[in-house]
Design an enzyme around this catalytic site. Structure first.
Site, PDB file in Angstrom:
ATOM      1  N   HIS A 155     -17.210 -13.035   9.523  1.00 14.60           N
ATOM      2  CA  HIS A 155     -18.014 -13.354   7.649  1.00 14.60           C
ATOM      3  C   HIS A 155     -19.087 -13.752   7.879  1.00 14.60           C
ATOM      4  O   HIS A 155     -19.555 -14.292   6.798  1.00 14.60           O
ATOM      5  CB  HIS A 155     -16.866 -13.176   6.845  1.00 14.60           C
ATOM      6  CG  HIS A 155     -15.900 -14.807   6.555  1.00 14.60           C
ATOM      7  ND1 HIS A 155     -14.602 -14.846   6.990  1.00 14.60           N
ATOM      8  CD2 HIS A 155     -16.949 -15.901   5.964  1.00 14.60           C
ATOM      9  CE1 HIS A 155     -14.852 -15.859   6.184  1.00 14.60           C
ATOM     10  NE2 HIS A 155     -15.206 -17.000   5.383  1.00 14.60           N
ATOM     11  N   ASP A 214     -11.049 -11.111  12.792  1.00 16.96           N
ATOM     12  CA  ASP A 214     -12.457 -11.966  11.615  1.00 16.96           C
ATOM     13  C   ASP A 214     -13.227 -12.811  12.401  1.00 16.96           C
ATOM     14  O   ASP A 214     -13.015 -13.766  12.089  1.00 16.96           O
ATOM     15  CB  ASP A 214     -12.149 -12.894  10.098  1.00 16.96           C
ATOM     16  CG  ASP A 214     -13.435 -12.684   9.238  1.00 16.96           C
ATOM     17  OD1 ASP A 214     -14.280 -12.979   9.644  1.00 16.96           O
ATOM     18  OD2 ASP A 214     -13.076 -13.801   8.331  1.00 16.96           O
ATOM     19  N   SER A 257     -15.481 -22.748   6.606  1.00 14.99           N
ATOM     20  CA  SER A 257     -15.057 -20.871   7.250  1.00 14.99           C
ATOM     21  C   SER A 257     -15.296 -21.765   8.967  1.00 14.99           C
ATOM     22  O   SER A 257     -16.857 -21.765   9.204  1.00 14.99           O
ATOM     23  CB  SER A 257     -15.349 -19.620   6.469  1.00 14.99           C
ATOM     24  OG  SER A 257     -14.914 -19.383   5.927  1.00 14.99           O
TER      25      SER A 257
END
Lengths: 276, 367
Positions: free
Chosen positions: A96, A126, A204
């Site tokens: 992402h 992911d 992230s």
């Protein structure tokens, strides 16, 4: 500083070297307790681990084209984190972070910037693999540690770029292990490691590290009613990364297996038609 | 034979070392009572220095819709820095206050008097007239030798909850932060210890219980701690405090010019010889820059969707050091004192190179 070298020698496979390394390690421990007045042992460990891993953590700046009120195009920037896994410059991050981006720029710890391209994607977990063409001496890969033996209560360090603040260190403990966390419709983190180390947007893709300086997870999601850290962060365990890495590095095995399957189906159809 | 003897010898050494190592690891465990070394350290530091951290309530008077007088209270924290009762806090804690009330750790309340304040670095000093025996002052540490990963303790008054301890590590160093008036603050310490509204002005301590920073700001989309807090390094406080106590303000050096960063793209578009530097937009009449002969801009040019003011000098180096942005120029000047002379290398009209000497003056103060 002294200790860092010794830890390395004790890892060498040579028996005598290992023995000597152990002696040195203990001597250095004695020496350390004798002189270190200002910092506690726990602090020294955190400082040393950060210095070990910081060169392997990168800041990923993404640029997508957006349009303002007057339809003038302007670059919309986002940021995420990642960590180097091979000496060739492969970097693991979250999908992402890099999805739908026009341009990827990787900033290393020394401040140098490199253009990056996406090498592999694993949408269900992911994860994404990107690559920079940097010289080997600039690239410091991080060791992937075991995520199986992770215990609730052990210390963890998160390094990343929350809100674009590069190379931020946060610490905490493992809050829970082995959770299956549904992040979005298509993504479920299997066996997630939950931590109370502050994880925020921009963290992230960054590594979750144990007190040995090994990567045990990839910081991926948070549970939060506000969109920022409330002390509940989730990381993809390093075992998942280890399993997916070969397929991400090279797409050829997958291509070859599809081609083989197609050939087999073709042969079967040909055989059926001959029979009829 | 020799090899065997060597082996036996080395294994003996290893054995002894192991024994020593074991002894070493068991001895501290015996002395601490069911708490780890790290916990013990937190407890000791809190006991030693918490009395030096105070709550500051600032009371200002406002008028409501019907012009009735309504008192408004704000809370912050502060640290006692010497036995005379001088307290270090943030400028934004005492900014609008008409009355300051200081609560010590023992619960006693004292009227605080503003001694000096500096909005540019968001620091202020106030004073209470309390007897010496009631005051515990905080030793100042060194913020220049900090390392990322080192433990920090924050003591303050989050949401009015006095004497709250929170711990974390140094997350990053050398950050920059803008003060409320837009001035860039340097060498900011970032921490993941919980800093919340009310912690402002409170102490950030190292594991030896020495002051290393003044908790000042947080980055947060929610208004409460998300693990990203910022503290002004104690080195800044050490530089400012003596002057704040002596004069009530900090005399900044002043060049008397407005500058902006020249970016290479703009320089190329408008055809300047220099591609990076600080572009002089305007100079203050009879200010130091104007006296030295620096020239401000003369015409406005539209580049893309921005307007830049051209025609002024482009400063490319200060005291022989190249500069990239306007902040480089501002920060170098800020390290000087009024009365110092700086040497600037400039491109006059964007083309001709020149060298100028500027005598810095004391910045005029508002009020």
């Amino acid at each position: 500083m002294l200790c860092r070298g010794e830890v390395k020698t004790s890892r060498s496979p040579n028996g005598l070297g290992a023995g000597l390394g152990l002696v040195f390690l203990i001597i250095s421990l004695i020496w350390e307790t004798g002189t270190a007045a200002a910092l506690t042992k726990s602090e020294e460990n955190t400082i040393r681990v950060f210095q070990q891993v910081a060169p392997g953590v990168v800041n990923i700046t993404t640029t997508a084209v957006a349009y303002d009120f007057f339809f003038n195009p302007y670059p919309a920037e986002g940021s995420g984190s990642g960590f180097i896994v091979t000496e060739e410059g492969h970097i693991v991050t979250n999908l992402h972070v890099v999805r739908d981006q026009v341009e990827l720029e990787v900033t290393l710890a020394d401040g140098s910037k490199w253009p990056a391209r996406v090498v592999g994607k694993a949408p269900a977990s992911d994860l994404a693999l990107i690559k920079i063409e940097a010289p080997r001496e600039a690239v410091k890969p991080l060791p992937l540690g075991p995520s199986k033996g992770v215990q609730v209560g052990q210390k963890v360090l998160a390094v990343g770029s929350p809100f674009g603040l590069g190379h931020t260190l946060t610490t905490g403990t493992v809050s829970s292990v082995g959770r299956d966390v549904r992040v979005s419709r298509e993504v479920v983190i299997r066996g997630a490691i939950q931590t109370n180390a502050a994880i925020n947007p921009g963290n992230s893709g960054g590594p979750l590290i144990n007190s040995q300086g090994e990567v045990i997870g990839v910081n991926t999601a948070i549970f939060s009613p506000t969109g920022a850290n409330v002390g509940i962060g989730f990381a993809i365990p390093s075992e998942t990364v280890r399993q997916l890495l070969p397929g991400l590095v090279s797409p050829w095995p997958r291509v070859v297996s599809w081609v083989l399957a197609a050939v087999l189906v073709g042969l079967f159809v040909w055989w059926l038609r001959r029979r009829l | 034979m020799r090899a065997v003897a060597g082996l036996v010898g080395s294994s003996l050494i290893v054995g002894f070392a192991l024994l020593l190592g074991l002894n070493l690891s068991t001895s501290p465990a015996g002395s601490s009572l069911a708490v780890t070394e790290d916990e013990q350290n937190n407890i000791e530091v809190y006991r030693a220095v918490a009395p030096a951290v105070v709550n500051i309530t600032s009371i200002s008077v406002e008028r409501d819709f019907f012009f009735n007088i309504v008192p408004r209270q704000g809370t912050g924290s502060g640290c006692i820095i010497n036995p005379e009762g001088y307290i270090l806090t943030n400028h934004h804690v005492i900014e609008d206050a008409q009355r300051l009330e200081v609560t010590l750790a023992d619960g006693s309340k004292w009227r605080g008097k503003l001694v000096g304040t500096d909005p540019d670095s968001d620091l202020a000093v106030i004073k209470i007239e309390a007897p010496r025996e009631r005051l515990v002052s905080l030793p100042m540490g060194d913020s220049n030798t900090l390392l990322v990963g080192q433990k920090v303790l924050a003591i303050g008054n989050p949401f009015g909850l006095g004497q709250t301890l929170s711990t974390g590590v140094v997350s990053s160093l050398k950050r920059t932060l803008r003060a409320r008036n837009g001035v860039l603050m340097e060498d900011i310490v970032q921490t993941d210890a919980s800093i919340n509204p009310g912690n402002s002005g409170g102490a950030l301590l190292d594991s030896s219980g020495r002051l290393i920073g003044v908790n000042t700001a947080i980055f947060s989309p929610t208004g409460a701690s998300v693990g990203i807090g910022f503290a002004i390094p104690v080195s800044t406080a050490k530089r400012l405090v003596p002057e704040l106590i002596a004069k009530g303000y900090y005399a900044y050096p002043w060049i008397g010019a407005t500058v902006t960063t020249l970016v290479p793209e703009d320089a190329r578009v408008v055809g300047l010889a220099a591609d990076r530097g600080a572009l002089i937009v305007e100079t203050v009449r009879s200010g130091p820059a104007a006296k030295a002969g620096l020239q401000g801009g003369t015409r406005r040019v539209r580049v893309g969707n921005r307007i830049i003011i051209l025609g002024g000098d482009v400063v490319v180096a200060i005291d022989g050091r190249k500069l990239e942005t306007a902040d480089d120029l501002i920060n170098t000047i800020r390290e000087k004192r009024p009365g110092d002379t700086i040497t600037l290398e400039v491109y006059r009209g964007g083309l001709q190179r020149d060298r100028l000497q500027v005598l810095l003056e004391e910045r005029p103060r508002q009020r």
